[in-house]
Every structure is written in C-alpha cells, then in structure tokens.
Design an enzyme around this catalytic site. Structure first.
Site, PDB file in Angstrom:
ATOM      1  N   ARG A  48       0.810  -1.222   0.000  1.00 32.24           N
ATOM      2  CA  ARG A  48       0.000   0.000   0.000  1.00 32.24           C
ATOM      3  C   ARG A  48       0.847   1.279   0.000  1.00 32.24           C
ATOM      4  O   ARG A  48       0.308   2.373  -0.172  1.00 32.24           O
ATOM      5  CB  ARG A  48      -0.988  -0.006   1.174  1.00 32.24           C
ATOM      6  N   TYR A 102     -15.243  10.546 -19.295  1.00 31.08           N
ATOM      7  CA  TYR A 102     -15.614   9.177 -18.961  1.00 31.08           C
ATOM      8  C   TYR A 102     -16.727   9.187 -17.899  1.00 31.08           C
ATOM      9  O   TYR A 102     -16.665   9.965 -16.930  1.00 31.08           O
ATOM     10  CB  TYR A 102     -14.358   8.452 -18.447  1.00 31.08           C
ATOM     11  N   ASP A 174      -6.830  12.639 -18.743  1.00 25.79           N
ATOM     12  CA  ASP A 174      -7.080  11.210 -18.863  1.00 25.79           C
ATOM     13  C   ASP A 174      -6.627  10.841 -20.280  1.00 25.79           C
ATOM     14  O   ASP A 174      -7.278  11.186 -21.258  1.00 25.79           O
ATOM     15  CB  ASP A 174      -8.578  10.946 -18.648  1.00 25.79           C
ATOM     16  N   LYS A 199      -7.227  -0.633 -20.073  1.00 25.82           N
ATOM     17  CA  LYS A 199      -7.466  -0.507 -21.508  1.00 25.82           C
ATOM     18  C   LYS A 199      -6.193  -0.834 -22.309  1.00 25.82           C
ATOM     19  O   LYS A 199      -5.754  -1.957 -22.276  1.00 25.82           O
ATOM     20  CB  LYS A 199      -8.021   0.888 -21.801  1.00 25.82           C
TER      21      LYS A 199
END
Ligand SMILES: *Cc1c(COP(=O)(O)O)cnc(C)c1O
Length: 391
Positions: A48, A102, A174, A199
């Site tokens: 993390r 998006y 983005d 993607k």
C-alpha cells in the site's frame, strides 16, 4: 538504463525490469511479499506504500513512456483518477472539467464532490473560451480527456497547458484513449497524465488497473493521499501488466492502422450516416489531432442509419463482440445510448450528439477483411429483419 535515449518499443520491453540476480531469468521475478524487513533496510516496503519491487519497476516504465519523472500504479483507472484529482483539491476549491468525460469520472464528481465541499464546473465545449469562461478565483485544477468518449472530440493540449499556467492551475489529462504510444501530453506542458491501464496498457481485457505519470513533486503530493486511500494494485497484477506492456507499442500501432482502414471503409458506406475518427480529414478535430498525436488510436464511433437499429446490428455481429469495455486486441462495439450514457436521458444525449444509432467501435488487431465482412453480414441481417430492400 537511461530511458531518454530509448525508442518507445525498447521502453515498453525493458525499462523498469526487475533484475533476476539469483537465476538470471529473462523476465522480472514476481515478489509477492506483503511483509518486508524493517531493520537494516533503506526503504520500508509495503504494497500500500506503492513501493514493492514490481510496483516500483512498473512505475518507471510508465514514467518513461510519458516523458515524466515519476509514476504510480493503481488498482483501477478510477483509483488513479480519484486520488490524483483529490490530491490537489480541498474544501472551498473549484475544478474545471471537460464536459465530455468518462462516465465514471463524471459520477465521481457529481456524486462525491459536494460531500467534500469541492465546487466543479463542466465545459460546454472544448475550445479555449469554453474553459476560460469557467475560471474563478478558487479554481485549482483543470481536467481534460482527449480524444474523448464517445465522439472522439479533440482538445488542444498546448491551449490547456497555457491556460493552466496563466491562472496557476494544475492540468490533468485522462490519456486512456490515446495511450502513450499515440500521445505524450507532458510534451505539451500538461502536469499530470492518468491512464485506465485496464485498456491499452493491459490490452487483453483481462485486468483492471490504473496509472499516473507526473513530476517527482506532484508524485509526492499524490502519494501522500494514495497511501491513505489505499488504492494500490496487487503485485501479481502489476507483474501481468508489465508483461502486457511489452507489446503495447506493436499492438497499438496495429490498432491505429486497422482503425484508419475501418474508418475509411465505414465513411464510404451507404448505410452509415457518420463516422467519428480523428484520423479522418472530415473530423472536426483532425488538424489539432495531427499536431499533437503520433497516431490516431484504435477508438472510433459511427452512426448507423436509424432504420437499421443499433441493437439488431450489434446482435447480428459474429466476430466483433458487443462489450462494455474497450482497447483489447479483440474488436468490440458498444451502444453509448444504452450503456455509458443511458443515465443522461434522451434530451441530454441529443444535446451532446449521441444518437440511438451511435456505435462505439474499439478496433482490435484482427485482419480488417474479416472485420469488414462481419459488419457487411450484420448490416445485411439487420436489413432482412427490418425488411429494408433498398441499397
Ligand atoms: C475505463 C476508463 C476509465 C476508468 O478506468 P477503470 O480501470 O475502469 O477504473 C477512465 N477513463 C477512461 C477514458 C476509460 O476508458
């Protein structure tokens, strides 16, 4: 390895490799530990904290691809977006976002930002005035997406970075649809580059991940929030993503070529009303795209003649799959009116130019002859069912 002197496919293949000192294997070993020594070490490692060997290696690859100093790998594109955006906003701040973004990003803003006392505005278009008229004294961030979903609208990167400098804003993009193979926003002065690595980076429709590339200074700021929010990616998926990214350059370039060929074919088709692809001279953003992109990407959308029926057309396809996601090596289609933009309602969809017959097309690496014959037979089927005899 100095990534600055390496070509893009060399970066994809090699930058950020974790050396297998023990066995001299050809690929990065996978370190699955979630527990590392804290005594006599230079770094306190923990998944993390985004600093396991595999996480750090892959972050270097992302940074090199985006011509940035630093990178961070996240558990999803939305983890990357929410963390990177929120890192630069606090109560009373204002963010300007491109109107076409998006759906998940739009939902993050409208469903959550009020709870955190963050003001937001969406642009009405993608030209300079559309963004500049929204600047307020408390504006801190400008957020864009180009090419955008689903109409592949193009926003001028240099114009946005100039606006950001003029008003002292953090600029965020983005860059998912373009991928770093086709567009390097940092070259135009954009501060922070985000990807849904689900993607093109992943490219095989088999993982969910996100990535950020930026300066060391901005990375510190984003990391500070990231370790609190906890959106890190598991090392196994980090390793898989590294594997996928080795072929990203050749995959995406093949997809660029296929998409150009498909866009030209579709734009000449009698049963297709319009094709939206930045590689077509007829596309309104073609000239800006040409100036800021190295390739026009594998995404496009096209509009079927209404009487054919988008639903029937998609069901009649045999090779190309109707699918929610995009950017895999396999070609897929989706109907924005029924999926990503369903919640907007018919009126708002019409305002945005999203018709019921609009099909978003993610072009894969198959042979274009096979994609064309699939589309031909699906159109024929749709006509037969609707008893259309002309053309
Ligand atoms: C898919 C996608 C996202 C969200 O990414 P997830 O990995 O699904 O969280 C963000 N932006 C764009 C442009 C996308 O296509």
């Amino acid at each position: 390895m100095n990534s600055k002197i390496k070509g893009i496919n060399t970066i994809c293949t090699h930058v950020g490799e974790v050396e297998d000192k023990q066995f001299k294997g050809a690929v990065s070993p996978l370190y699955m530990s979630s527990s590392y020594a804290f005594q006599d070490v230079d770094v306190k490692r923990y998944p993390r904290y985004f600093n396991t060997p595999n996480q750090e290696g892959l972050a270097k690859k992302i940074a090199a691809l985006e011509h940035c100093e630093a990178g961070l790998i996240f558990g999803s594109g939305m983890a990357a977006i929410s963390t990177a955006v929120m890192a630069f906003l606090k109560v009373g701040d204002h963010i300007i976002l491109q109107g076409d973004i998006y759906g998940g990003t739009y939902n993050l803003v409208v469903e959550q930002f009020n709870n955190f006392g963050i003001e937001y505005s969406f642009s009405k278009g993608t030209n300079k005035a559309a963004f500049e008229e929204l600047v307020k004294p408390n504006t801190k961030v400008i957020y864009i997406e180009t090419p955008s979903n689903p109409l592949l609208k193009i926003t001028d990167l240099k114009m946005i970075s100039d606006l950001a400098k003029k008003y002292n804003l953090i600029s965020i993009i983005d860059n998912t649809f373009a991928s770093p193979i086709n567009q390097i926003p940092a070259k135009f002065g954009i501060d922070i580059v985000i990807h849904s690595a689900t993607k093109y980076m992943g490219g095989h429709s088999d993982m969910c991940a996100g990535a950020v590339a930026c300066s060391e200074e901005h990375r510190e700021k984003i990391f500070h929030l990231a370790k609190n929010l906890g959106g890190s990616l598991s090392d196994y998926t980090v390793w898989l993503l590294e594997r996928s990214m080795k072929t990203m350059g050749i995959r995406v370039r093949a997809q660029n070529e296929n998409a150009q060929r498909m866009a030209e074919y579709l734009s000449k088709h009698d049963d297709i009303k319009a094709v939206y692809y930045p590689g077509l001279k007829s596309h309104e953003g073609h000239n800006i795209a040409k100036a800021q992109m190295k390739g026009f990407g594998g995404m496009m959308s096209f509009e079927l003649k209404a009487e054919l029926g988008a639903n029937l057309f998609q069901k009649s396809l045999k090779l190309i799959k109707p699918s929610m996601s995009l950017a895999g090596v396999e070609s897929t289609v989706l109907s924005p009116a029924e999926t990503s933009h369903a919640l907007l309602g018919a009126v708002e969809r019409k305002n945005r130019g999203i018709s019921d017959g609009l099909i978003r097309f993610s072009v894969g690496i198959e042979e274009t002859e096979d994609l064309i014959s699939d589309i031909e037979q699906a159109i024929k089927q749709s006509k037969k069912k609707h008893k259309i005899t002309s053309s």
